[in-house]
Scaffold this active site. Structure first.
Site, mmCIF file in Angstrom:
data_model
loop_
_atom_site.group_PDB
_atom_site.id
_atom_site.type_symbol
_atom_site.label_atom_id
_atom_site.label_comp_id
_atom_site.label_asym_id
_atom_site.label_seq_id
_atom_site.Cartn_x
_atom_site.Cartn_y
_atom_site.Cartn_z
ATOM 1 N N HIS A 101 0.685 -1.257 0.123
ATOM 2 C CA HIS A 101 0.004 0.007 -0.051
ATOM 3 C C HIS A 101 0.628 1.197 -0.253
ATOM 4 O O HIS A 101 0.203 2.068 -0.274
ATOM 5 C CB HIS A 101 -0.926 0.101 1.066
ATOM 6 C CG HIS A 101 -2.102 0.734 0.834
ATOM 7 N ND1 HIS A 101 -3.483 0.630 1.616
ATOM 8 C CD2 HIS A 101 -2.858 1.332 -0.225
ATOM 9 C CE1 HIS A 101 -4.380 1.288 1.066
ATOM 10 N NE2 HIS A 101 -3.855 1.548 -0.002
ATOM 11 N N ASP A 128 -9.828 -0.321 3.842
ATOM 12 C CA ASP A 128 -8.525 -0.834 4.545
ATOM 13 C C ASP A 128 -8.970 -1.242 6.072
ATOM 14 O O ASP A 128 -9.808 -0.634 6.716
ATOM 15 C CB ASP A 128 -7.463 0.264 4.436
ATOM 16 C CG ASP A 128 -6.163 -0.320 4.672
ATOM 17 O OD1 ASP A 128 -5.943 -1.357 5.384
ATOM 18 O OD2 ASP A 128 -5.220 0.413 4.186
ATOM 19 N N HIS A 130 -6.512 -0.946 7.864
ATOM 20 C CA HIS A 130 -5.542 0.241 8.885
ATOM 21 C C HIS A 130 -5.856 1.528 8.282
ATOM 22 O O HIS A 130 -6.201 1.683 7.068
ATOM 23 C CB HIS A 130 -4.182 -0.410 8.484
ATOM 24 C CG HIS A 130 -4.074 -1.907 8.868
ATOM 25 N ND1 HIS A 130 -4.189 -2.783 7.950
ATOM 26 C CD2 HIS A 130 -3.787 -2.476 10.148
ATOM 27 C CE1 HIS A 130 -3.889 -4.038 8.537
ATOM 28 N NE2 HIS A 130 -3.344 -3.980 9.908
ATOM 29 N N ASP A 132 -3.333 3.675 7.964
ATOM 30 C CA ASP A 132 -2.052 4.065 7.503
ATOM 31 C C ASP A 132 -1.566 5.479 7.517
ATOM 32 O O ASP A 132 -1.236 6.268 6.629
ATOM 33 C CB ASP A 132 -2.291 3.875 5.744
ATOM 34 C CG ASP A 132 -2.310 2.252 5.688
ATOM 35 O OD1 ASP A 132 -1.862 1.468 6.555
ATOM 36 O OD2 ASP A 132 -2.713 1.777 4.508
ATOM 37 N N HIS A 145 4.466 1.134 4.225
ATOM 38 C CA HIS A 145 3.091 0.823 3.927
ATOM 39 C C HIS A 145 2.272 1.190 4.850
ATOM 40 O O HIS A 145 0.909 1.089 4.592
ATOM 41 C CB HIS A 145 2.748 -0.725 3.429
ATOM 42 C CG HIS A 145 2.813 -1.985 4.638
ATOM 43 N ND1 HIS A 145 2.164 -3.030 4.197
ATOM 44 C CD2 HIS A 145 3.240 -1.523 5.762
ATOM 45 C CE1 HIS A 145 2.615 -3.678 5.395
ATOM 46 N NE2 HIS A 145 3.177 -3.005 6.355
ATOM 47 N N ASP A 231 -7.077 -1.784 -0.177
ATOM 48 C CA ASP A 231 -6.396 -2.732 0.440
ATOM 49 C C ASP A 231 -7.115 -4.123 0.572
ATOM 50 O O ASP A 231 -8.265 -3.802 1.392
ATOM 51 C CB ASP A 231 -5.776 -2.323 1.834
ATOM 52 C CG ASP A 231 -4.908 -3.138 2.326
ATOM 53 O OD1 ASP A 231 -4.897 -4.332 2.461
ATOM 54 O OD2 ASP A 231 -3.927 -2.448 2.890
ATOM 55 N N ASP A 233 -6.875 -6.350 2.843
ATOM 56 C CA ASP A 233 -6.995 -6.546 4.238
ATOM 57 C C ASP A 233 -8.352 -5.997 4.789
ATOM 58 O O ASP A 233 -8.626 -6.044 5.896
ATOM 59 C CB ASP A 233 -5.686 -6.307 5.007
ATOM 60 C CG ASP A 233 -5.581 -4.985 5.435
ATOM 61 O OD1 ASP A 233 -6.239 -4.161 5.206
ATOM 62 O OD2 ASP A 233 -4.353 -4.834 5.408
ATOM 63 N N GLU A 276 -1.795 -5.109 -1.431
ATOM 64 C CA GLU A 276 -1.586 -5.908 -0.335
ATOM 65 C C GLU A 276 -2.035 -7.067 -0.688
ATOM 66 O O GLU A 276 -2.004 -8.416 0.418
ATOM 67 C CB GLU A 276 -2.233 -5.434 0.994
ATOM 68 C CG GLU A 276 -1.447 -4.100 1.381
ATOM 69 C CD GLU A 276 -0.162 -3.952 1.915
ATOM 70 O OE1 GLU A 276 0.522 -5.361 2.085
ATOM 71 O OE2 GLU A 276 0.524 -2.968 2.138
#
Length: 307
Positions: A101, A128, A130, A132, A145, A231, A233, A276
């Site tokens: 990412h 996402d 996260h 980030d 990332h 992403d 995830d 990712e």
């Protein structure tokens, strides 16, 4: 849905230089093998695969001054920024096949400049687990990332915050983060200070995905360029195991489909990141196939039986 999408360019970026696990460099090929180009073509989309951006190998060393592989991250993002700008100039919709990412810095820097040049408003949907929004002071790993949104907003090393010569590339009010469920304590403070709009999983559980997406898409109009940074995830690991940073409690298949269909309904998506995906951790390319399925929904595949 009878909507003609702009022509699409697939840009592979085979690197895991910003990640904490090896394997995301194989993501672009996994998406190709899962039939992304063929799936979009079957939907009537004019799609070409422009091949891969080239860049330095991942040296796999520890952080220097708080950042791992900074020079390599800059090189890959600069290459992607140039490749993305080229496709936008041709009037094409770039889809970045990551890679980790950190690469969103390259794609979004080019897209933000394109929006400034064309007078468009930019809205970024950051799908996402996260946020980030880390800095080198927050994350001991130094993995970049975990830092792209902060860098895009002007918080980070100059080599990344000034990637396109403009700093910051974006303002935090352009970003809507959806599906968030793993945030460091100091990262939370930075997010609050910068007033990033976050729809975390608690919010989604309380109000539902439909109302979440209505809020995240509020204000999107004909003058908006909608960028989706997806992403993998973001998804619950029970359906998407092929990522290096799994976090339990993410959106299920139907919720994810609704997200993509509501984005498609806006008819404003102008660019897309898919990042990712780590085939090393996947099972028979299952996560890549799911990603392709969801991207099809971004391009109008719908379960709706009503007009």
């Amino acid at each position: 849905m009878s909507h003609v999408f702009p022509p699409v360019s697939l840009i592979g970026v085979p690197t895991d230089v910003g990640a904490g696990h090896r394997g995301a460099r194989m993501g672009p090929e996994a998406l190709r093998i899962a039939g992304l180009q063929e799936a979009l073509a079957a939907r009537g989309v004019d799609v070409v695969d422009v091949g891969n951006v080239d860049g330095p190998r991942n040296p796999w060393v520890g952080p220097v001054d708080g950042y791992r592989h900074l020079d390599e991250v800059v090189a890959w993002n600069r290459g992607l920024m140039q490749a993305t700008a080229l496709e936008l100039e041709k009037g094409r919709l770039p889809i970045m096949l990551g890679g980790d990412h950190c690469l969103a810095m390259g794609s979004i820097t080019a897209i933000a400049r394109h929006c400034r040049n064309t007078g468009k408003k930019l809205r970024i949907l950051w799908l996402d687990a996260h946020s980030d929004f880390n800095t080198s002071n927050v994350t001991p790993s130094g993995n970049i990332h975990g830092m792209p949104v902060a860098c895009l907003c002007g918080i980070g090393p100059q080599a990344l915050t000034h990637l396109g010569g403009d700093a910051p590339a974006i303002s935090a009010d352009m970003v809507r983060q959806i599906g968030i469920r793993s945030v460091d304590p100091e990262e939370k403070r930075l997010i609050r200070e910068n007033k990033v709009e976050v729809y975390d999983m608690r919010y989604i559980d309380e109000v539902g995905m439909k109302r979440t997406m209505e809020a995240a898409l509020a204000g999107v109009d004909d003058d908006t360029h909608l960028h989706v940074s997806f992403d993998v995830d973001f998804l619950d690991p029970s359906i998407a195991p092929g990522v290096g940073t799994t976090v339990m409690g993410g959106p299920n298949y139907r919720e994810a489909q609704l997200v993509m269909e509501m984005i498609a309904d806006t008819r404003r998506m102008g660019s897309l990141d898919i990042v990712e995906l780590n085939p090393v951790l996947d099972r028979r390319n299952r996560t890549a196939k799911l990603a392709v399925d969801l991207v099809e929904s971004l391009f109008g595949k719908s379960t709706l039986m009503r007009d």
